[in-house]
Motif scaffolding. Structure first.
Motif, PDB file in Angstrom:
ATOM      1  N   GLN A   5       0.833  -1.200   0.000  1.00 58.47           N
ATOM      2  CA  GLN A   5       0.000   0.000   0.000  1.00 58.47           C
ATOM      3  C   GLN A   5       0.876   1.261   0.000  1.00 58.47           C
ATOM      4  N   PRO A   6       0.323   2.405  -0.395  1.00 63.47           N
ATOM      5  CA  PRO A   6       1.056   3.673  -0.301  1.00 63.47           C
ATOM      6  C   PRO A   6       1.352   4.009   1.159  1.00 63.47           C
ATOM      7  N   SER A  11       0.586   4.585   7.946  1.00 64.11           N
ATOM      8  CA  SER A  11       1.126   5.633   8.813  1.00 64.11           C
ATOM      9  C   SER A  11       0.195   5.915   9.983  1.00 64.11           C
ATOM     10  N   SER A  12       0.780   6.435  11.055  1.00 63.43           N
ATOM     11  CA  SER A  12       0.027   7.024  12.161  1.00 63.43           C
ATOM     12  C   SER A  12       0.376   8.510  12.186  1.00 63.43           C
ATOM     13  N   PHE A  13      -0.636   9.370  12.191  1.00 68.42           N
ATOM     14  CA  PHE A  13      -0.432  10.815  12.070  1.00 68.42           C
ATOM     15  C   PHE A  13      -0.453  11.511  13.427  1.00 68.42           C
ATOM     16  N   ASP A 187       4.865  16.191   1.550  1.00 70.48           N
ATOM     17  CA  ASP A 187       4.441  14.867   1.107  1.00 70.48           C
ATOM     18  C   ASP A 187       2.948  14.762   0.828  1.00 70.48           C
ATOM     19  N   GLY A 188       2.222  15.833   1.075  1.00 69.48           N
ATOM     20  CA  GLY A 188       0.787  15.778   0.820  1.00 69.48           C
ATOM     21  C   GLY A 188       0.087  17.043   1.266  1.00 69.48           C
ATOM     22  N   GLU A 215       3.465   9.320  -5.094  1.00 66.16           N
ATOM     23  CA  GLU A 215       2.780   9.046  -3.834  1.00 66.16           C
ATOM     24  C   GLU A 215       2.573  10.329  -3.013  1.00 66.16           C
ATOM     25  N   PHE A 216       2.026  11.339  -3.669  1.00 68.44           N
ATOM     26  CA  PHE A 216       1.660  12.572  -2.984  1.00 68.44           C
ATOM     27  C   PHE A 216       0.255  12.381  -2.425  1.00 68.44           C
ATOM     28  N   PHE A 217       0.114  12.564  -1.121  1.00 63.31           N
ATOM     29  CA  PHE A 217      -1.126  12.246  -0.410  1.00 63.31           C
ATOM     30  C   PHE A 217      -2.099  13.415  -0.471  1.00 63.31           C
ATOM     31  N   LEU A 218      -3.341  13.139  -0.850  1.00 59.33           N
ATOM     32  CA  LEU A 218      -4.394  14.146  -0.849  1.00 59.33           C
ATOM     33  C   LEU A 218      -5.513  13.697   0.092  1.00 59.33           C
ATOM     34  N   LEU A 219      -5.658  14.429   1.172  1.00 54.20           N
ATOM     35  CA  LEU A 219      -6.679  14.187   2.186  1.00 54.20           C
ATOM     36  C   LEU A 219      -7.719  15.292   2.093  1.00 54.20           C
ATOM     37  N   GLY A 220      -8.984  14.925   2.041  1.00 50.98           N
ATOM     38  CA  GLY A 220     -10.031  15.923   1.931  1.00 50.98           C
ATOM     39  C   GLY A 220     -10.853  16.034   3.202  1.00 50.98           C
ATOM     40  N   GLU A 221     -11.185  17.271   3.594  1.00 43.86           N
ATOM     41  CA  GLU A 221     -12.079  17.470   4.735  1.00 43.86           C
ATOM     42  C   GLU A 221     -13.513  17.209   4.290  1.00 43.86           C
ATOM     43  N   MET A 222     -14.143  16.239   4.922  1.00 47.34           N
ATOM     44  CA  MET A 222     -15.518  15.841   4.589  1.00 47.34           C
ATOM     45  C   MET A 222     -16.264  15.662   5.907  1.00 47.34           C
TER      46      MET A 222
END
Length: 456
Positions: A5-6, A11-13, A187-188, A215-222
């Motif tokens: 997996q990517p 990961s743990s943030f 990194d994202g 592997e640039f991470f895109l996290l969206g606020e939803m």
């Protein structure tokens, strides 16, 4: 077992809101020379790593008027935190410490002091930037007496919305993203209010970032909605899991694990709407009350964090909550949620050591990082589920009751030989429990949890 997996999947943030963390002034005067407060974040890297976190989400840190989400300039670091050189050095130090770094991407709206909106206020209809903003109308007026109206985010006139359909505006914003990648080596991005952004804008951004960094991470606020469908439409890799966040605390306060079980099954079960999507899980953040303040029973901190690190998705710890501190939103301010790091005083109970254990258990388990989800047991105060990846099977059980409880879990089908199977405690004890006639009996302490790996 090698997981392909990517990086964000396993990961743990750790989440920091820089302006609060660094004790920056509440308002930007736009004249004071840059103060390198951001260096304090790099000084915390060893602590973050000691918790078992290997990725850091840094909230807004580009020039803004006050709280960071009222951007003035997407290309320059907020002078209250430092400058571009300081950010470059801090990211490098964080990388050297073994931390990936993602930043906030605030693209739906800006502050009224943003250079383009300032020009619109000054020149009115003659401004070349009038089309950068939505629904600008010179036949009316706003509460600031600008001589025109405009669309603002959720009606907050201090946050004018950007017209992201405009190619020249997209080029401007993507240029800022390119700088974040090429100059700062991030990194994202976490996309603020992603739910309000045009899906085609997010899709174009996803293609742009993929072209610029692997592997640039895109996290969206939803907040609400079908997370899986939104991710499929936009190309986002993950979304903030507000639905499960709410269930995590309220199911404990209400003595109702059925609520949490419903949320987990709806998202991650065999037919779950997010079953193939690693959602971003949290128990508090810069916008909501601290979990230690939200929970009625302090002992519930422990099953809550145990759940955070064992349910499907990506766990995130909000800075200083590992010390059990409290913080509740004020009527007109989120400042109580965002204290300076140097003023944080550990409270009891302090879950930091428990979080370290949980992060290590998750790190060693492919199933907890990327496995399927199957509910095994649910009652008002007890919940158990299985995570499975390849040959690894992990059972996690939780007790929100203040009394010791024993539960029985049917784990093995008739076709499986239970005599060859045992359950090994994944915490430090390494205790081994037998599986008799396909059933595992677990004794859970008050406000306790257990994580076992099934072995042959």
């Amino acid at each position: 077992m090698n997981i392909q997996q990517p990086w964000w999947q396993h990961s743990s943030f750790y989440h920091i809101y820089p302006l609060g963390f660094c004790g920056a002034p509440e308002h930007n005067d736009f004249t004071t020379p840059a103060v390198p407060r951001l260096e304090e974040v790099a000084d915390t890297a060893a602590h973050i790593r000691s918790l078992g976190c290997d990725a850091l989400y840094l909230g807004p840190l580009f020039e803004s008027s006050s709280h960071g989400y009222d951007t003035v300039d997407h290309y320059h670091v907020d002078r209250r935190l430092g400058d571009n050189r300081i950010l470059r050095l801090v990211v490098q130090q964080l990388h050297n410490s073994g931390l990936r770094v993602i930043l906030d991407g605030v693209f739906n709206h800006v502050g009224r002091d943003h250079f383009a909106f300032y020009d619109l206020r000054r020149q009115g209809e003659a401004s070349p930037y009038r089309h950068w903003f939505k629904e600008v109308d010179f036949s009316g007026n706003n509460r600031f007496d600008d001589g025109f109206t405009y669309r603002a985010w959720e009606g907050h006139e201090e946050l004018p919305e950007l017209n992201l359909e405009l190619p020249e505006l997209r080029e401007h914003l993507f240029g800022a993203v390119g700088q974040m990648i090429e100059d700062f080596d991030i990194d994202g991005l976490r996309l603020d209010v992603a739910y309000a952004l045009p899906p085609e804008f997010i899709g174009e951004l996803a293609r742009y970032t993929a072209d610029h960094k692997e592997e640039f991470f895109l996290l969206g606020e939803m907040i609400h909605g079908d997370y899986g469908q939104f991710a499929a439409e936009t190309g986002l890799h993950s979304l903030t899991n507000y639905e499960t966040y709410k269930a995590l605390w309220s199911s404990h306060n209400d003595g109702n694990y059925f609520e949490l079980a419903h949320s987990l099954a709806r998202h991650f079960g065999p037919e779950g709407i997010s079953r193939n999507l690693p959602l971003y899980n949290f128990v508090d953040n810069h916008d909501v009350d601290r979990i230690a303040d939200r929970l009625i029973e302090p002992g519930h901190l422990f099953p809550v964090y145990a759940l955070l690190f064992t349910i499907p998705g990506i766990p995130s710890v909000y800075y200083a909550s590992e010390f059990g501190i409290k913080g509740r939103k004020a009527v007109h301010s989120d400042a109580p949620l965002r204290p300076p790091w140097r003023q944080v005083t550990p409270q009891q109970p302090e879950p930091a050591d428990f979080i370290r254990e949980l992060a290590e258990v998750r790190r060693r388990s492919p199933a907890l990082k990327a496995g399927s989800y199957r509910q095994l047991f649910v009652d008002h105060h007890q919940l158990a589920f299985e995570r499975r990846f390849g040959e690894e099977r992990v059972v996690a059980a939780f007790n929100s009751d203040g009394a010791e409880t024993r539960i029985e879990l049917a784990l093995l089908a008739d076709s499986e030989s239970s005599e060859k199977h045992t359950a090994v405690d994944m915490f430090q004890s390494g205790k081994v429990l037998p599986i008799k006639a396909g059933v595992l009996e677990i004794t859970l302490p008050p406000y306790g949890s257990a994580i076992f790996r099934l072995t042959e």
